[in-house]
Design a protein around this motif. Sequence first.
Motif, PDB file in Angstrom:
ATOM      1  N   VAL A  99       0.701  -1.065  -0.019  1.00  0.00           N
ATOM      2  CA  VAL A  99      -0.194  -0.372   0.249  1.00  0.00           C
ATOM      3  C   VAL A  99       0.792   0.982   0.331  1.00  0.00           C
ATOM      4  O   VAL A  99       0.513   2.188  -0.606  1.00  0.00           O
ATOM      5  N   VAL A 100       2.034   0.920   1.065  1.00  0.00           N
ATOM      6  CA  VAL A 100       2.843   2.485   0.798  1.00  0.00           C
ATOM      7  C   VAL A 100       3.559   2.679  -0.512  1.00  0.00           C
ATOM      8  O   VAL A 100       3.781   3.707  -1.108  1.00  0.00           O
ATOM      9  N   GLY A 101       3.998   1.386  -1.449  1.00  0.00           N
ATOM     10  CA  GLY A 101       4.856   1.373  -2.122  1.00  0.00           C
ATOM     11  C   GLY A 101       3.982   1.836  -3.374  1.00  0.00           C
ATOM     12  O   GLY A 101       4.432   3.016  -4.109  1.00  0.00           O
ATOM     13  N   ALA A 102       2.377   1.739  -3.471  1.00  0.00           N
ATOM     14  CA  ALA A 102       1.884   2.416  -4.535  1.00  0.00           C
ATOM     15  C   ALA A 102       1.436   4.081  -4.158  1.00  0.00           C
ATOM     16  O   ALA A 102       2.160   4.711  -5.562  1.00  0.00           O
ATOM     17  N   TRP A 103       1.449   3.766  -2.884  1.00  0.00           N
ATOM     18  CA  TRP A 103       0.707   5.275  -3.112  1.00  0.00           C
ATOM     19  C   TRP A 103       2.328   6.471  -2.661  1.00  0.00           C
ATOM     20  O   TRP A 103       2.704   7.620  -3.388  1.00  0.00           O
ATOM     21  N   ALA A 104       3.251   6.066  -2.549  1.00  0.00           N
ATOM     22  CA  ALA A 104       4.569   7.037  -2.260  1.00  0.00           C
ATOM     23  C   ALA A 104       4.843   6.965  -3.658  1.00  0.00           C
ATOM     24  O   ALA A 104       5.398   7.991  -3.841  1.00  0.00           O
ATOM     25  N   ASN A 105       5.000   5.832  -4.389  1.00  0.00           N
ATOM     26  CA  ASN A 105       5.109   5.784  -5.587  1.00  0.00           C
ATOM     27  C   ASN A 105       4.857   6.748  -6.622  1.00  0.00           C
ATOM     28  O   ASN A 105       5.062   7.914  -7.599  1.00  0.00           O
ATOM     29  N   THR A 106       3.137   6.590  -6.494  1.00  0.00           N
ATOM     30  CA  THR A 106       2.860   7.888  -7.482  1.00  0.00           C
ATOM     31  C   THR A 106       2.525   9.076  -6.885  1.00  0.00           C
ATOM     32  O   THR A 106       2.716  10.180  -7.671  1.00  0.00           O
ATOM     33  N   LYS A 107       2.709  10.125  -5.549  1.00  0.00           N
ATOM     34  CA  LYS A 107       3.241  10.929  -5.372  1.00  0.00           C
ATOM     35  C   LYS A 107       4.746  11.826  -5.044  1.00  0.00           C
ATOM     36  O   LYS A 107       4.604  12.900  -5.879  1.00  0.00           O
ATOM     37  N   LEU A 108       5.777  10.437  -5.765  1.00  0.00           N
ATOM     38  CA  LEU A 108       7.008  11.416  -6.078  1.00  0.00           C
ATOM     39  C   LEU A 108       6.684  10.796  -7.593  1.00  0.00           C
ATOM     40  O   LEU A 108       7.098  12.144  -8.141  1.00  0.00           O
ATOM     41  N   MET A 109       6.244  10.558  -8.105  1.00  0.00           N
ATOM     42  CA  MET A 109       5.793  10.563  -9.640  1.00  0.00           C
ATOM     43  C   MET A 109       5.009  12.048 -10.076  1.00  0.00           C
ATOM     44  O   MET A 109       5.108  13.121 -10.786  1.00  0.00           O
ATOM     45  N   GLU A 110       3.689  12.420  -9.037  1.00  0.00           N
ATOM     46  CA  GLU A 110       3.274  13.766  -8.921  1.00  0.00           C
ATOM     47  C   GLU A 110       4.294  15.122  -8.837  1.00  0.00           C
ATOM     48  O   GLU A 110       4.027  16.260  -9.679  1.00  0.00           O
ATOM     49  N   GLN A 111       5.003  14.697  -7.805  1.00  0.00           N
ATOM     50  CA  GLN A 111       6.094  15.931  -7.466  1.00  0.00           C
ATOM     51  C   GLN A 111       7.245  16.083  -8.626  1.00  0.00           C
ATOM     52  O   GLN A 111       7.068  17.397  -8.435  1.00  0.00           O
ATOM     53  N   LEU A 112       7.452  15.198  -9.034  1.00  0.00           N
ATOM     54  CA  LEU A 112       8.182  15.559 -10.307  1.00  0.00           C
ATOM     55  C   LEU A 112       7.802  16.432 -11.532  1.00  0.00           C
ATOM     56  O   LEU A 112       8.362  17.061 -12.283  1.00  0.00           O
ATOM     57  N   ALA A 113       6.713  15.395 -11.521  1.00  0.00           N
ATOM     58  CA  ALA A 113       5.808  16.136 -13.303  1.00  0.00           C
ATOM     59  C   ALA A 113       5.126  17.313 -12.760  1.00  0.00           C
ATOM     60  O   ALA A 113       5.871  18.475 -13.737  1.00  0.00           O
ATOM     61  N   GLU A 114       5.049  17.720 -11.513  1.00  0.00           N
ATOM     62  CA  GLU A 114       4.404  19.341 -10.951  1.00  0.00           C
ATOM     63  C   GLU A 114       6.242  20.392 -11.345  1.00  0.00           C
ATOM     64  O   GLU A 114       5.935  21.190 -12.310  1.00  0.00           O
ATOM     65  N   THR A 115       7.580  19.620 -10.822  1.00  0.00           N
ATOM     66  CA  THR A 115       8.643  20.125 -10.959  1.00  0.00           C
ATOM     67  C   THR A 115       8.926  20.598 -13.008  1.00  0.00           C
ATOM     68  O   THR A 115       9.370  21.954 -13.493  1.00  0.00           O
ATOM     69  N   ALA A 116       8.986  19.859 -12.907  1.00  0.00           N
ATOM     70  CA  ALA A 116       9.115  19.902 -14.445  1.00  0.00           C
ATOM     71  C   ALA A 116       7.707  20.231 -15.752  1.00  0.00           C
ATOM     72  O   ALA A 116       8.974  21.192 -16.525  1.00  0.00           O
ATOM     73  N   GLN A 117       7.043  20.664 -15.002  1.00  0.00           N
ATOM     74  CA  GLN A 117       6.202  21.118 -16.509  1.00  0.00           C
ATOM     75  C   GLN A 117       6.989  22.788 -16.157  1.00  0.00           C
ATOM     76  O   GLN A 117       6.282  23.373 -16.621  1.00  0.00           O
ATOM     77  N   ASN A 118       6.496  23.305 -14.698  1.00  0.00           N
ATOM     78  CA  ASN A 118       6.809  24.116 -14.363  1.00  0.00           C
ATOM     79  C   ASN A 118       8.153  25.035 -14.702  1.00  0.00           C
ATOM     80  O   ASN A 118       8.585  26.233 -15.727  1.00  0.00           O
TER      81      ASN A 118
END
Length: 237
Positions: free
Chosen positions: A209-228
């Motif tokens: 559960v933690v693995g799926a949640w953590a990886n999703t959040k880390l990808m969202e964090q990376l995407a926000e940084t990259a797009q901006n």
Amino acid sequence: MKTPYEERKHREALSWAKGLEKRGPIIQRKSKRIQTTINNWVPERVHKVVSGSVKQMIELSLTSSHYIYPIEVGEGWTLKEREEQVGARLKYYKRTAALEGAGTGAGGIALGLADFPLLLSIKMKFLFDTARLYGFSVERYEERMFVLHVFMLAFSSDEKREEILHRVLNWEDEKETIKEVDWKTLQLEYRDSIDFVKMLQLVPGFGAVVGAWANTKLMEQLAETAQNAYRLRLMGY
């Protein structure tokens, strides 16, 4: 002249950059002591895997075509069209990262160790795709260096964030002064930024559960940084 969409996204990107200049919440600023304690509990082999993975990722991203494969990019795409494609790629990579995190998290430490290099590979593939979708050639060394700085910006501490943000926002001037990346600092910053949630993933029972949640959040964090970062590079800071 910017379109309404470009105006909106430019404002969002400026607001994002301004927000990065502020210090993190107090719990984040004090988390170093917690992270140090956690690091002392974690087996040395875990730290070696993270360090080795980051070093390998940097070497591959700068010197090989490991993360480059054919994708369709329209030269005349508008910013909105480019970002629609980035959103589609993010959806794909988030799903991949979540499945990978759940699978490795379910296995405790043994499989959890495998998650670090796998997730790094997913992140780098997403960044390389994003760079090309925004119209930049990752065949060029300087563009690969920019990708790495976007990665560092997404996973940096308050102490390092200001320095990296300055480089990203002033890339045309800064790129000539950057010859190589301090991979040791990068891996320490990255490790400390993800330690708490990722180490919980190594706990048998709820690691999936933690693995799926953590990886999703880390990808969202990376995407926000990259797009901006790419928005400000295209439209100016």
